[in-house]
Structures are given as C-alpha cells and as structure tokens.
Design a protein around this motif. Structure first.
Motif, PDB file in Angstrom:
ATOM      1  N   ILE A  42       0.845  -1.211   0.000  1.00 35.61           N
ATOM      2  CA  ILE A  42       0.000   0.000   0.000  1.00 35.61           C
ATOM      3  C   ILE A  42       0.877   1.257   0.000  1.00 35.61           C
ATOM      4  O   ILE A  42       0.607   2.248  -0.699  1.00 35.61           O
ATOM      5  N   ILE A  48      -1.830   6.348  -3.561  1.00 39.82           N
ATOM      6  CA  ILE A  48      -1.763   6.720  -2.146  1.00 39.82           C
ATOM      7  C   ILE A  48      -0.830   7.915  -1.962  1.00 39.82           C
ATOM      8  O   ILE A  48      -1.153   8.899  -1.259  1.00 39.82           O
ATOM      9  N   LYS A  49       0.325   7.832  -2.586  1.00 42.17           N
ATOM     10  CA  LYS A  49       1.290   8.939  -2.458  1.00 42.17           C
ATOM     11  C   LYS A  49       0.712  10.246  -3.037  1.00 42.17           C
ATOM     12  O   LYS A  49       0.885  11.330  -2.475  1.00 42.17           O
ATOM     13  N   ILE A  61      -8.013   8.032  -0.178  1.00 48.70           N
ATOM     14  CA  ILE A  61      -7.321   6.909   0.490  1.00 48.70           C
ATOM     15  C   ILE A  61      -8.292   5.932   1.148  1.00 48.70           C
ATOM     16  O   ILE A  61      -8.105   4.709   1.100  1.00 48.70           O
ATOM     17  N   ALA A  65      -8.156   1.824   0.828  1.00 45.06           N
ATOM     18  CA  ALA A  65      -7.767   1.059   2.017  1.00 45.06           C
ATOM     19  C   ALA A  65      -8.831   0.047   2.419  1.00 45.06           C
ATOM     20  O   ALA A  65      -8.533  -1.113   2.759  1.00 45.06           O
ATOM     21  N   ILE A  79      -4.166   4.538   7.545  1.00 47.05           N
ATOM     22  CA  ILE A  79      -3.117   5.306   6.878  1.00 47.05           C
ATOM     23  C   ILE A  79      -3.144   6.711   7.477  1.00 47.05           C
ATOM     24  O   ILE A  79      -4.207   7.345   7.571  1.00 47.05           O
ATOM     25  N   SER A  88      -7.510   6.899   6.774  1.00 47.07           N
ATOM     26  CA  SER A  88      -8.373   5.725   6.562  1.00 47.07           C
ATOM     27  C   SER A  88      -8.548   5.007   7.894  1.00 47.07           C
ATOM     28  O   SER A  88      -7.650   5.019   8.748  1.00 47.07           O
ATOM     29  N   VAL A 141       1.549   3.466   6.938  1.00 47.32           N
ATOM     30  CA  VAL A 141       0.461   2.508   6.680  1.00 47.32           C
ATOM     31  C   VAL A 141       0.521   1.455   7.772  1.00 47.32           C
ATOM     32  O   VAL A 141       1.575   0.847   8.005  1.00 47.32           O
TER      33      VAL A 141
END
Length: 529
Positions: A42, A48-49, A61, A65, A79, A88, A141
């Motif tokens: 992840i 995500i980044k 996100i 997730a 996260i 998340s 994460v």
C-alpha cells in the motif's frame, strides 16, 4: 501397565502444550509477515502517495484502504500522515483523528516493523510501513489483525491438536495394551523378575552340564553356547560366539539340516580337532509346531569308550573265570572217577599232564607276551574256547614284547578281543567237526602285527566294503551283532594302523592288523583286503 499409561498421558500433555506454543508463535509470525507485506504494498502505491498532495486525502485513500482490507481479511488498515492523522479507518467516524498505539517512532525513521499494541479496536498485531515521497517519510500505513482473532484461530488449531493428541493417546493405550498382552503371552505369563531368575537358572544349568551345548536359530546363528562347548571348540570364554554363524565356528555339525528337516538325530559321531564326539541334535519347536532352531549336545566318545572297555574287561574276566571253573570242574570229575575206579597211576598221570600243559602255556605267555593285561586277556579267551569246544591256539612263534608305552593297551585288547570273538562265532556256525581259531602276534620290525585265522564259513568278497560298517553282520543272530569289527576298525584308526582280511567261502578267514610303533609311521593309504 499403569506406568505405561501415565507415561503416555504425560507425553501427550507435553506434546499438546509444546505444539500449541509452536503453532501460536508460527501463526503470529505468519500474520505479522502478511500484515507487513500488505502495508509495504500500500505504501508503494502511486495513488496513495498522490492523494497526500490533495486537499482531502481521506476521500481518495479511505476507499482504496477499505477495499484492500476486505480482500486480505485484515481487521483494519489505517493510513496517517506525519502528524499521525488518520486518512483511513474501518470506522469512518474516526477519520481525521490521531492514531493511537504509540508504535510509529521507528516507522517515521524509515523502517518497516511488526508490532503488538492496543488501539481503538483493541490489542492487535500490526505491520507498519513508511510512505516515502522524494526520499522523505510523509506518512505511515498500518495493517492490523486483532489478537482476539488470532487467539480464535489458535483455539481452532488447539482443538484439532487436542483431538489428534487424544486419538494418539487412545491409539497408544490400545497399542500398549496389545503389546503388553503379546509380551505377556510370549513370555509365557512370566514377570520380569521371574524371567531374570530363569535366565540365571538356565545359565547355571548349562554350565553344570558335562556335555558341550550349542544352539542355533533358523538362520544358523549361534544363540546359546556353554563353557564346555568353548573348551571342546578350543575357544576362550572371552571370545563371544553368540551371533556367529555355526559354519564359521564348527563345520559338519548338521544342525542346519536338523532345522530344515525338523527331525532329531541321536548318538551321531563327529570329529572335532581329532577327537571323536557323540552328538545329539534336536530341533526346537514353538507353540505352533514351527521349527525355530536346533540344539546339539556333544560328549567326548573316549570317555564312553573308556567305560565300555572297562566293562568289557570285567565281562571278559568274569567269562574267563566262569569258563575256567567249568573246565576245572570237568577235570575234577574226571580225576574223581579215576580215583573211584582205583586207577591211581592214571590219575597221577592225568594230574601231571594237566599241570605241565598249563604251566608250559603260562610260562610261554609270561615270556613272549609279558604285558599282564594282554596276557591275562588271552588266557581268559583260552578258557572260553575250551568251554565253547573251539580249538584255540596261539602260535608259539608269537612275540609281543616290544609294545611302546604310548600305544593304548585297551585299544589292543579291543582289537584282539573282537577279532577272536568273531572267529569263535564264525567257527561255531561252521558244520565242520573241527572248529579251529589261531592267533599270531609279533612285534618284529616297525609294526605290531596281529593275525587271527579261523576255519569258519568265510566272508563273501562282495561284502568287503561293508564288513567294517556298524550294524553289518553275516551272523544268524542279531543280538549285539555288527559292532565288533566296527569297534576294531575305530581302535586301529585311533592307533594309526590298518586292517586287511582274506577269505574263501567254506574255508575260513584271516584278519591281519598292522599298527605302527611310532605315530610318524601312520598308514594313510587305500583300504586293503
């Protein structure tokens, strides 16, 4: 039995506890590795980044997730950013709140970790990975599995282990019971102490037996051998014979043949290092009647032969005394009759003649056959011949003075006695009026020569190979027949000599024995007749 039961239960309990701990540790390692792997995957996702640069990262996100969480079966995927603010969480109400657990320190330093901590959902096992952007940690994460779920899974495995252990215990108990019953049956219901006592008793009995005892199994391997057998085989007691094959220790025992046939053999001769032994070989059977081995007892025949020879000498002596008593009784009756008739001169002449004959023969024996055992034996045979109405003569050219000390007198008596007895029996079956037997002895040269001649019915030359076999006879009677010449040949063989004979049917037979005075002159040629 109780000890075995307790031992099996103890092993089962130890096995269950140990196996449970191992399984719990392995399960945590497996789940921790899985959580860490998911967290790292992840953290490396571009979406995500990129979401971290948006005004509302949670909107992007959270769906990603939750989708992944459902797929991997995790209890939560949280996260958060550098400030530990959640983007998340399984509970949307907790979005934007600070992460709890206090185990993000190493992660913000760029390290991935597996940890156990307590969060908003309870104690859990977590895999944590940092999110990098341009070489800087921008977030974290956290993928977690609740300890309660792990314990439930461990509990399921524990139940399986318990039932497996229970099954093993029951199977072990049944196996122990069967083994115990079989062992008890195999040991004929004896207790260990009784077996130990019987082993000691058996060992003592084996060592007290004068005979050599050797037992083998069906493979021909020695299972029992006593001290006497060690002496017979000339093997020190320190050398272990048990387990060796019988052929390696002693050849021609015929024990394997007894195992194969399952039939006993009694009083069979066997030669071991030049000594003759009588062997009894008996198969060993189990309860089902199956041969499981064989045992042999060995006894030195020379001991038995010595006893038989002593008995033979006593018997011959008794027969000689009886014959002399009978003969002199007849002479006394003759003398009494002459005196009653008044024939005193004839009576005196009769006495003088008898004294002269007896004294002359005794003087001849004392001069030419000075050995008292042989001379006395021949004198007894003379008296026996007189009683049997056989004309038994000793050649006056006989000389038997030079008999080496090492030559057994008992063997010589056996040879002369059996040849003379055979001759007596041969002439008694003869229909001729004259029944003659002659004995000639000489010690001239390097050999002792014994010659016995009779005018019996003779021997069929076709039987010359069988004459010396034990049990063979041409006599009408079967009582103790077929042994004399067999004993003669064995005695001659023991002295290193040989025996020959010539015979004409209806005319008679001559047996000639040659015995070397020195063992260096032992005859090893073919049989001669």
């Amino acid at each position: 039995m109780l000890v075995i039961l307790l031992l099996i239960v103890s092993i089962g309990v130890i096995f269950e506890v140990t196996f449970k701990n191992i399984m719990e540790t392995n399960l945590k390692q497996e789940i921790g590795s899985k959580a860490l792997s998911v967290a790292q995957s992840i953290a490396n996702m571009p979406d995500i980044k990129k979401a971290f640069q948006a005004e509302n990262p949670a909107s992007t996100i959270q769906p990603i997730a939750e989708n992944i969480r459902k797929q991997v079966g995790a209890e939560f995927i949280v996260i958060g950013n550098r400030n530990e603010i959640r983007y998340s969480h399984p509970n949307p109400k907790r979005l934007g709140q600070k992460m709890v657990g206090g185990d993000n320190g190493l992660v913000f330093k760029g390290k991935s970790v597996v940890s156990e901590s307590t969060g908003t959902l309870g104690p859990s096992l977590r895999g944590k990975a940092p999110i990098f952007s341009e070489g800087e940690v921008i977030g974290v994460v956290s993928v977690g599995y609740l300890q309660t779920d792990i314990e439930k899974e461990v509990s399921v495995i524990q139940k399986k282990i318990f039932f497996a252990t229970l099954l093993i215990l029951v199977g072990g108990l049944l196996a122990a019971l069967l083994i115990s019953l079989n062992i008890k049956k195999a040991m004929f219901g004896l207790e260990p102490k009784e077996i130990a006592w019987m082993y000691q008793e058996k060992h003592a009995i084996l060592e007290s037996i004068h005979e050599g005892i050797i037992a083998i199994d069906t493979d021909g391997r020695i299972t029992v051998v006593n001290e006497t057998a060690h002496k017979i085989l000339k093997v020190p007691n320190e050398i272990l014979l048990r387990g060796k094959r019988i052929e390696e220790v002693l050849e021609n025992t015929n024990l394997l043949e007894v195992v194969r046939k399952g039939q006993a053999e009694y009083d069979k001769e066997i030669i071991i290092f030049g000594d003759v032994f009588l062997a009894n070989r008996i198969p060993i059977f189990n309860k089902k009647g199956v041969v499981i081995g064989a045992v042999a007892s060995l006894r030195n025949k020379s001991e038995l032969a010595q006893l038989l020879q002593e008995l033979s000498h006593v018997k011959a002596y008794a027969e000689g005394l009886r014959a002399q008593t009978h003969e002199y009784s007849n002479r006394l009756y003759t003398l009494l009759g002459l005196i009653q008739l008044g024939s005193y001169k004839e009576a005196i002449d009769f006495i003088s003649k008898e004294v002269d004959v007896a004294q002359g023969f005794i003087q001849f024996l004392m001069k030419e056959i000075p050995d008292p055992i042989i001379a006395g034996f021949i004198l007894g045979k003379v008296s026996l011949a007189s009683e049997l109405k056989v004309d038994f003569s000793i050649d006056r050219q006989s000389s038997f003075k030079d008999i080496p000390y090492e030559i057994s007198r008992d063997s010589l008596v056996t040879i002369i006695g059996n040849l003379v007895n055979n001759a007596f029996e041969a002439v008694r079956e003869n229909e001729k009026e004259e029944k003659k037997v002659a004995l000639f002895l000489t010690d001239l040269g390097k050999e002792l020569i014994i010659e016995v001649e009779d005018n019996g019915k003779g021997i069929d030359i076709k039987n010359n190979e069988q004459v010396f076999k034990e049990g063979y006879t041409t006599k009408n009677t079967k009582s103790n027949a077929g042994l004399g010449l067999s004993l003669v040949q064995k005695a001659i063989k023991g002295l290193g000599g040989y025996v020959t004979f010539s015979s004409n049917l209806g005319e008679g037979t001559i047996f000639t024995v040659a015995i070397p005075k020195s063992r260096g002159n032992v005859y090893e040629g073919e049989k001669r007749y």
